[in-house]
Design a protein around this motif. Sequence first.
Motif, PDB file in Angstrom:
ATOM      1  N   ASP A 330      28.136 -53.262 -10.864  1.00  0.00           N
ATOM      2  CA  ASP A 330      29.254 -53.047 -11.792  1.00  0.00           C
ATOM      3  C   ASP A 330      30.552 -53.370 -11.063  1.00  0.00           C
ATOM      4  O   ASP A 330      31.209 -52.488 -10.491  1.00  0.00           O
ATOM      5  CB  ASP A 330      29.247 -51.599 -12.291  1.00  0.00           C
ATOM      6  N   ASP A 332      33.415 -54.341 -12.246  1.00  0.00           N
ATOM      7  CA  ASP A 332      34.632 -53.815 -12.869  1.00  0.00           C
ATOM      8  C   ASP A 332      34.950 -52.427 -12.328  1.00  0.00           C
ATOM      9  O   ASP A 332      36.099 -52.102 -11.994  1.00  0.00           O
ATOM     10  CB  ASP A 332      34.465 -53.768 -14.385  1.00  0.00           C
ATOM     11  N   ARG A 333      33.942 -51.554 -12.256  1.00  0.00           N
ATOM     12  CA  ARG A 333      34.149 -50.218 -11.689  1.00  0.00           C
ATOM     13  C   ARG A 333      34.549 -50.301 -10.225  1.00  0.00           C
ATOM     14  O   ARG A 333      35.363 -49.525  -9.742  1.00  0.00           O
ATOM     15  CB  ARG A 333      32.861 -49.391 -11.819  1.00  0.00           C
ATOM     16  N   ARG A 336      38.091 -50.983  -9.852  1.00  0.00           N
ATOM     17  CA  ARG A 336      38.910 -49.805 -10.201  1.00  0.00           C
ATOM     18  C   ARG A 336      38.787 -48.700  -9.155  1.00  0.00           C
ATOM     19  O   ARG A 336      39.414 -47.658  -9.269  1.00  0.00           O
ATOM     20  CB  ARG A 336      38.472 -49.257 -11.565  1.00  0.00           C
ATOM     21  N   GLU A 338      35.997 -47.007  -8.474  1.00  0.00           N
ATOM     22  CA  GLU A 338      35.137 -45.939  -8.963  1.00  0.00           C
ATOM     23  C   GLU A 338      33.662 -46.199  -8.674  1.00  0.00           C
ATOM     24  O   GLU A 338      32.788 -45.570  -9.271  1.00  0.00           O
ATOM     25  CB  GLU A 338      35.327 -45.785 -10.482  1.00  0.00           C
TER      26      GLU A 338
END
Length: 486
Positions: A330, A332-333, A336, A338
């Motif tokens: 992931d 995108d996470r 960020r 996360e």
Amino acid sequence: MPKQKKARRSLVYGSNALVSTLVFLAILVFVALIAQRHPLRVDLTESGEFSLSEQSRKVVESLQEPVTIKAFFATASPQRLKTKDLLETYRYHNKKIRYEFVDPDRRPEVARQYEIRDYGTLVLEGFGRKETVLRADEEAITNALLKLSRKKKKKIYFLTGHGEHSLDEINKVGYSTVKSALEKENYTVEKLNLLQRENVPEDAAVLIVAGPHKPLFPEEVASLEAYVKRGGKVVVFLDPGLDGGLKDFVRSLGIQVGDDMVIDKLSRVFGGSYLMPVVTRYGAHKITEGFNVATFYSEARSVRPVKKPPEGVTVVTLATTSENAWAETDLDRLHRGEASFEEGQDAPGPVPLVVLAAVDTNKLSKSSSTQTAQEKAGREGRDEAGVAHAAETRLPTGYLVVAGDSDFVDNTHFGLSGNGDFFLNTIHFLAEEETLITIEPRKKEGQTLILTQDQARLVFWVPLVLIPALVLAVGLGVYRMRRAQR
């Protein structure tokens, strides 16, 4: 009168003894000088343990320029004497070879000058070049001498035209350090634009694709594939999210690149980022043989062998992270901040980062030739027994090395720990510079001696009884003769 005769006799005997001693010493000195100028070595071992192989002798005797060997050993090292005997054997066959031992602890400035990291390292200098040998054996030394004396340089090509790292840039992300390191290793480094050429040049020892930002055209990919299948060597560095249009090409040769980014908690121990995985595990291969230095990869993706490689392709994982790492899917996470490991979605560690595929081009060409012949025979409705056996010609093995990061050898990271060494080891192997000559180790075979009872008695009586008794008898005889002459 008797006293004068006795004194004269003592003078004569004393003079004769003195002259005999001086003549004997003169003969010894004369023989020693001859032996020093014209030494003679005879190896009486059955396996030739203390002799060079015929291959090594040819290389050593062909040297026309001086070669100096610096051997970095601790003074009390038990391997030092063995290495000295070996180097003396080389010098026996060619006086242009000189050697000296350097203790890195007593002369640290010399060790720093030659970038010595381990005891037992040899540095050979000659013909305006330098070769470093990590193990002091005949095969390694002979190959180093051969590389020093060879005038022809092999060419390493770097693909251009797709946003790859530049060989000329001296900034952080440039590859000028790579170019300089390869040139020091006696390679010629050139750029290659496959948009302007139909095929990879025949004189290419290795072709490197260093982090393309734009995809290659299908014609370029076809040129790379044809080059590997005719025995070429290709190195591909693919950064996360940028496959350069080569994803299907590398998969067709048994290597899969992941759509992920590797996160490694262990890198924090070394003061790095979670996005800089550290590798201390290496696969069993000549590239990594004896290599025990950590390597670091900045923002890397996973690269792993496919579950079932194509026929004729052997895949080996060269570099793998520890269990503390995982491949985060992931992204995108991750961007960020996360990211965390999610079982079933992310691939747990150890995560492979560098993979090598050995392509048996003979099997591939034979399979292709058989398939073509069958199709042709089917079309023409005749037996294929008359098909020409072009596949019988043996082709060299092709190689493809894929790494999930291109930054690990840029100007910033090339000198970091073992990054540069790992890269050069890979290039040496692919360019067939790692082992130019293979020398089989000598076999030490023990032989059982079986004696009969009579032979055993003879072995006991002759050396232990008869010879000492003979020496004693001769001594007594000489003593009685000299006493009778007084």
